[in-house]
Design a protein around this motif. Structure first.
Motif, PDB file in Angstrom:
ATOM      1  N   PRO A 124       0.809  -1.114  -0.204  1.00 46.85           N
ATOM      2  CA  PRO A 124      -0.050  -0.013  -0.181  1.00 46.85           C
ATOM      3  C   PRO A 124       0.778   1.259  -0.035  1.00 46.85           C
ATOM      4  N   TYR A 125       0.338   2.194  -0.711  1.00 46.73           N
ATOM      5  CA  TYR A 125       1.069   3.541  -0.644  1.00 46.73           C
ATOM      6  C   TYR A 125       0.088   4.614  -1.003  1.00 46.73           C
ATOM      7  N   ARG A 126       0.310   5.945  -0.814  1.00 41.37           N
ATOM      8  CA  ARG A 126      -0.583   6.816  -1.135  1.00 41.37           C
ATOM      9  C   ARG A 126       0.108   7.682  -1.971  1.00 41.37           C
ATOM     10  N   SER A 127       1.538   7.798  -2.347  1.00 39.46           N
ATOM     11  CA  SER A 127       2.128   8.611  -3.200  1.00 39.46           C
ATOM     12  C   SER A 127       3.467   7.903  -3.723  1.00 39.46           C
ATOM     13  N   LEU A 128       3.879   8.075  -4.978  1.00 37.22           N
ATOM     14  CA  LEU A 128       4.998   7.132  -5.417  1.00 37.22           C
ATOM     15  C   LEU A 128       5.853   8.485  -5.968  1.00 37.22           C
ATOM     16  N   CYS A 129       6.913   8.748  -5.473  1.00 37.83           N
ATOM     17  CA  CYS A 129       7.967   9.614  -5.696  1.00 37.83           C
ATOM     18  C   CYS A 129       9.100   9.242  -6.276  1.00 37.83           C
ATOM     19  N   PHE A 130       9.607   9.654  -7.218  1.00 38.01           N
ATOM     20  CA  PHE A 130      11.148   9.497  -7.762  1.00 38.01           C
ATOM     21  C   PHE A 130      11.902  10.672  -7.586  1.00 38.01           C
ATOM     22  N   THR A 131      12.985  10.597  -6.644  1.00 38.87           N
ATOM     23  CA  THR A 131      13.767  11.703  -6.413  1.00 38.87           C
ATOM     24  C   THR A 131      14.881  11.138  -5.746  1.00 38.87           C
ATOM     25  N   GLY A 132      16.148  11.968  -6.121  1.00 39.56           N
ATOM     26  CA  GLY A 132      17.424  11.721  -5.453  1.00 39.56           C
ATOM     27  C   GLY A 132      17.571  12.627  -4.413  1.00 39.56           C
ATOM     28  N   LEU A 133      16.764  13.810  -4.272  1.00 38.43           N
ATOM     29  CA  LEU A 133      16.753  14.946  -3.239  1.00 38.43           C
ATOM     30  C   LEU A 133      15.435  14.449  -2.112  1.00 38.43           C
ATOM     31  N   LYS A 134      15.990  13.367  -1.513  1.00 40.16           N
ATOM     32  CA  LYS A 134      14.947  12.973  -0.425  1.00 40.16           C
ATOM     33  C   LYS A 134      14.904  13.836   0.756  1.00 40.16           C
ATOM     34  N   ASP A 135      15.961  14.642   0.970  1.00 37.35           N
ATOM     35  CA  ASP A 135      16.144  15.611   1.952  1.00 37.35           C
ATOM     36  C   ASP A 135      15.261  16.945   1.947  1.00 37.35           C
ATOM     37  N   SER A 136      14.998  16.841   0.693  1.00 33.51           N
ATOM     38  CA  SER A 136      13.894  18.216   0.396  1.00 33.51           C
ATOM     39  C   SER A 136      12.403  17.755   0.667  1.00 33.51           C
TER      40      SER A 136
END
Length: 193
Positions: A124-136
Motif C-alpha cells: 500500500p502507498y498513497r504517493s510514489l515519488c522518484f527523487t534523489g533529493l529525499k532531504d527536500s
C-alpha cells in the motif's frame, strides 16, 4: 483523522536490489551460479565479490539490467508487504520515495516496472515519488538504507530511521533490523501512532 507520513525507500528496504543484481549477473555469466556477494559498502564497485572494476562498469551493467526488467522482477525483502499493510491499517500514510530515475531514456520503463512491482506485492502507498533529493521532502519519519541519504536527511532535520543492511552499520541512530513485529512497533512508536 490526522495520518502520519512515512517515507519509505524501495531498494534495500522493500526490494532486494543486491539479490536481483546478482541474479541478473549470474544469468549473464558475470558471476558464478549461486554466488551472492554481501556488500559491505553501499557502492558495489567497492565491495568484495562484485565484478565491477569501476562505477562506469556498474552503471553499464545496471542499465542493461534495467532494460531487462530488473525493477519488475526484484525479490521482495521478507515481511515488507505485510508490515507495510499493517502500518497502513494503523493510520500511516506510506509514501514510496526512490531514486530510480538516473538512467536517461529509461524513465517510462522504470516507473511502470516500479508500479507493477508494488501492485504485484500488494504494497500500500498513497504517493510514489522518484527523487534523489529525499532531504527536500518533509515527512513525519523517513526509512532508508543508504548512508549518504540518511546523513542528508538528518542534516536537513528530518526524523530518520535506518533499515539495517551490512553497508550501513556505521550509520548512527535508530534502526529496524527487519520487517517483523518489533520493526513495525518501532516505526509506530517513532511516528507517535
Amino acid at each position: 483523522m490526522d495520518r502520519k507520513v512515512l517515507d519509505v525507500d524501495l531498494d534495500g528496504v522493500c526490494a532486494d536490489y543486491t539479490r536481483a543484481m546478482a541474479d541478473w549477473l549470474i544469468r549473464q555469466g558475470r558471476l558464478p551460479a549461486g554466488r551472492y556477494p554481501v556488500p559491505t559498502t553501499y557502492e558495489m564497485t567497492e565491495a568484495d565479490g562484485w565484478p565491477f572494476p569501476d562505477a562506469a562498469d556498474w552503471l553499464a551493467a545496471h542499465t542493461a539490467a534495467e532494460t531487462d526488467r530488473l525493477y519488475a522482477r526484484m525479490p521482495v525483502i521478507q515481511g515488507a508487504p505485510e508490515a507495510l499493510r499493517e502500518l497502513d491499517r494503523a493510520g500511516v500514510d506510506i509514501r514510496i520515495v526512490t531514486h530510480r530515475l538516473f538512467v536517461p531514456g529509461h524513465h517510462r520503463l522504470v516507473v511502470a516496472d516500479t508500479a507493477q512491482w508494488l501492485d504485484d506485492h500488494d504494497i500500500p502507498y498513497r504517493s510514489l515519488c522518484f527523487t534523489g533529493l529525499k532531504d527536500s521532502m518533509h515527512a513525519d519519519l523517513h526509512l532508508d538504507d543508504a548512508p549518504d541519504i540518511i546523513m542528508a536527511l538528518r542534516a536537513a532535520g528530518e526524523p530518520t530511521c535506518v533499515f539495517d543492511q551490512p553497508y550501513n552499520h556505521d550509520a548512527p541512530g535508530l534502526r529496524i533490523r527487519r520487517w517483523d513485529k518489533e520493526g513495525v512497533e518501532t516505526l509506530l512508536r517513532l511516528l507517535g501512532v
